[in-house]
Design an enzyme around this catalytic site. Structure first.
Site, PDB file in Angstrom:
ATOM      1  N   ALA A 142       0.825  -1.212   0.000  1.00  0.00           N
ATOM      2  CA  ALA A 142       0.000   0.000   0.000  1.00  0.00           C
ATOM      3  C   ALA A 142       0.859   1.262   0.000  1.00  0.00           C
ATOM      4  O   ALA A 142       0.625   2.193  -0.777  1.00  0.00           O
ATOM      5  CB  ALA A 142      -0.928  -0.002   1.218  1.00  0.00           C
ATOM      6  N   GLU A 143       1.861   1.303   0.862  1.00  0.00           N
ATOM      7  CA  GLU A 143       2.693   2.503   0.967  1.00  0.00           C
ATOM      8  C   GLU A 143       3.524   2.718  -0.293  1.00  0.00           C
ATOM      9  O   GLU A 143       3.718   3.855  -0.738  1.00  0.00           O
ATOM     10  CB  GLU A 143       3.596   2.420   2.194  1.00  0.00           C
ATOM     11  CG  GLU A 143       4.310   3.720   2.470  1.00  0.00           C
ATOM     12  CD  GLU A 143       4.958   3.778   3.833  1.00  0.00           C
ATOM     13  OE1 GLU A 143       5.752   4.708   4.046  1.00  0.00           O
ATOM     14  OE2 GLU A 143       4.691   2.908   4.679  1.00  0.00           O
ATOM     15  N   THR A 144       3.999   1.637  -0.888  1.00  0.00           N
ATOM     16  CA  THR A 144       4.767   1.741  -2.128  1.00  0.00           C
ATOM     17  C   THR A 144       3.925   2.366  -3.236  1.00  0.00           C
ATOM     18  O   THR A 144       4.372   3.294  -3.928  1.00  0.00           O
ATOM     19  CB  THR A 144       5.283   0.359  -2.566  1.00  0.00           C
ATOM     20  OG1 THR A 144       6.201  -0.121  -1.579  1.00  0.00           O
ATOM     21  CG2 THR A 144       5.972   0.416  -3.916  1.00  0.00           C
TER      22      THR A 144
END
Length: 132
Positions: free
Chosen positions: A56-58
């Site tokens: 998700a953060e990527t």
């Protein structure tokens, strides 16, 4: 960092590469990527929650960097995730959609589904945009 091996060529961070993340689409408004479950499981046999968060953060960071534009970058400020299912095999697919694209902040919703289309995790990532 090495180029991604998926349909979209981008740069992978070391952790992204180890997790086997492959990018399908990346733009400021929307990003899509897949990741294998195998090699990313916790001791219970299901995909590790940290792997969901990394995926998700990527995606949010890449989309936010696209939004920030040349000479600017994005730094993650906050992530919130709720894991609502269990992926034990196959691949998961993450769909990242912009909620807010501002001058200094970008916010994204990320929905992660298993191969059967079942929702296994939902995240929200807030990024700060700044000069590189």
């Amino acid at each position: 960092m090495t180029p991604a091996t998926g349909p979209v060529q981008t740069i992978l961070g070391e952790l992204d590469e180890r997790l086997g993340i492959e990018f399908v689409h990346v733009s400021a408004e929307r990003a899509v990527a897949t990741m294998p479950v195998a090699g990313n499981r916790q001791i219970t046999g299901s995909l590790h929650g940290g792997a969901y968060c990394t995926l998700a953060e990527t995606l949010a960071a890449l989309a936010a960097c696209e939004h920030a534009g040349d000479g600017r970058t994005a730094v993650s400020l906050d992530i919130s995730a709720t894991h609502t299912g269990r992926a034990a095999a196959g691949r998961v697919t993450a769909n990242c959609t912009a909620i807010r694209l501002g001058k200094s902040v970008a916010v994204y919703a990320i929905e992660i589904d298993d191969d059967e289309g079942r929702r296994v995790s939902t995240a929200r990532v807030t990024t700060v945009l700044r000069d590189a």
